[in-house]
Enzyme design. Structure first.
Site, short mmCIF file in Angstrom:
data_model
loop_
_atom_site.label_atom_id
_atom_site.label_comp_id
_atom_site.label_asym_id
_atom_site.label_seq_id
_atom_site.Cartn_x
_atom_site.Cartn_y
_atom_site.Cartn_z
N THR A 213 0.78 -1.53 0.08
CA THR A 213 -0.30 -0.28 -0.09
C THR A 213 1.17 0.92 0.00
O THR A 213 1.84 1.82 0.74
CB THR A 213 -0.61 0.11 1.36
OG1 THR A 213 -2.18 -1.04 1.11
CG2 THR A 213 -1.38 1.42 1.57
N GLY A 243 -10.94 -3.39 3.05
CA GLY A 243 -9.94 -3.39 4.37
C GLY A 243 -9.63 -1.67 5.15
O GLY A 243 -11.01 -1.63 4.63
N1 ASP Z 1 -3.50 -2.19 4.92
C1 ASP Z 1 -3.97 -2.72 3.59
C2 ASP Z 1 -5.68 -3.36 3.52
O1 ASP Z 1 -5.55 -3.94 4.33
C3 ASP Z 1 -3.04 -3.64 2.82
C4 ASP Z 1 -1.48 -2.83 2.89
O2 ASP Z 1 -1.86 -2.12 3.94
O3 ASP Z 1 -1.00 -3.53 1.84
O4 ASP Z 1 -6.06 -3.41 2.38
#
Ligand code: ASP
Length: 372
Positions: A213, A243
């Site tokens: 992300t 998410g």
């Molecule tokens: N937090 C993100 C999600 O759960 C994933 C990530 O941080 O890469 O969609």
């Protein structure tokens, strides 16, 4: 004083002078947290990530050093990372179990607590721009799915064929995930380049399922804070899973009043339950109001005292430790009202960087033990 568990780390990142005098502007980014270890990144991969982070920092700094707004800096840096296949956002996003790229993003303006979020986009090139349009051009805070893409299109935001987001490395990560979990493998998406072009892309580092992300936090020369985050979510996600990223207060939050801007990356299911981003702002406000030294939950029944640490660092550490207690790993970047950034993580690495008026050369880091 008991030390924190080895994997919980937070790094104060500004010079003592910067801690006392507010810089004119300050900017920090992340490109995802996860199991990122020296042994697993080739020198070429390491250099490619550092160069990409530096470019994104420069894009934000260009806005801020010319007196631009925190929101514009956040958007500029995130859009660059959305276009960069190294990151799990925009082009290069991970695939759902159905073989699609479904993109989530959020942005928040600390000066008036306005916010915008999108989830499940499939055709909008820059989800962060869509989130901003939701914030500024609609009466709503969160839009999802085809309606969100239609809204983005109506605002003149660039639309692309879904295959624009395709990368071979993420496709192979999906195939591996589905194989490991005994799930059916969908058809290769229409418009994807033929299999065999993989050699044109950089080889993936480990831990392809999660993380990657991107996010940014900024303080501008007007004293305004902003935060933004953008992601493809998690490899193999199903049933319209969303998410923490577009959930305001979980993956993204900014408030001038509390003096903080936060962007998170990690196990979204846990970060939502821990309300990570809002909690960090509340912790900072409480630390400031109570003027007390920070307390850190070290796990079990122990408590660590974190004297002499800036509030922003204490709050970030405490929250990441809390989320890990629930079972969620990841990291955060936080900016305080003085322009002091903090980076905290419970993983072995987080792609990250900072730049400010006081320290105008972008500085980047990957591994948890690197100073920033
Ligand atoms: N937090 C993100 C999600 O759960 C994933 C990530 O941080 O890469 O969609």
């Amino acid at each position: 004083m008991k030390l924190l568990p080895a994997l919980i780390a937070a790094i104060a990142v500004a010079s003592p002078a910067a801690a006392q005098d507010r810089p004119e502007w300050s900017f920090a980014i992340h490109g995802g947290a996860g199991v990122i270890e020296r042994a697993n990144l080739s020198p070429e991969q390491d250099a490619a990530y550092r160069a990409a982070l530096t470019r994104a920092l420069e894009a934000g700094a260009d806005v801020l050093r010319n007196g631009g707004e925190a929101l514009d800096a956040v958007q500029a840096a995130i859009q660059l990372m959305e276009d960069d296949p190294l990151f799990n956002a925009g082009r290069g996003a991970v695939f759902t179990a159905a073989g699609r790229n479904e993109l989530d993003a959020a942005v928040m303006n600390g000066s008036d607590l306005t916010a915008g979020a999108v989830a499940g986009l499939t055709t909008t090139r820059h989800p962060i721009a869509a989130a901003r349009a939701v914030m500024e051009q609609s009466p709503h805070v969160m839009l999802i799915g085809s309606g969100a893409d239609a809204f983005a299109a109506s605002q003149g935001l660039e639309q692309v064929d879904p295959s624009f987001f395709f990368t071979e490395r993420r496709w192979q990560a999906l195939v591996k995930f589905l194989t490991d979990n005994d799930l059916p493998i969908p058809e290769r998406p229409a418009g994807a380049p033929p299999a065999g072009m993989a050699s044109l892309e950089p080889a993936p580092p480990l831990n392809e399922r999660k993380f990657g992300t991107v996010g940014a936090v900024a303080l501008d020369s007007q004293g305004h804070l902003a935060a933004g985050t953008s992601t493809g979510g998690t490899t193999g996600k199903r049933w319209g899973r969303v998410g923490d990223v577009p959930v305001i207060g979980a993956g993204t939050y900014a408030s001038n009043r509390d003096g903080c801007a936060v962007s998170a990356t990690g196990d979204g299911e846990y970060f939502i339950r821990a309300t990570v981003a809002r909690d960090i702002c509340a912790r900072m406000a409480a630390l400031r109001d109570n003027n007390r030294p920070g307390l850190i939950d070290c796990g079990g029944d122990s408590v660590c005292f974190a004297d002499h640490l800036p509030d922003v660092q204490v709050a970030a550490r405490e929250e990441i430790a809390d989320a890990e207690t629930l079972g969620g790993k990841g990291g955060v970047i936080v900016m305080d009202a003085r322009g002091l950034p903090a980076f905290a993580m419970s993983t072995s690495g987080m792609y990250r960087g900072r730049v400010s008026a006081d320290d105008p050369t972008p500085t980047v880091a990957i591994y948890e033990d690197e100073d920033l």
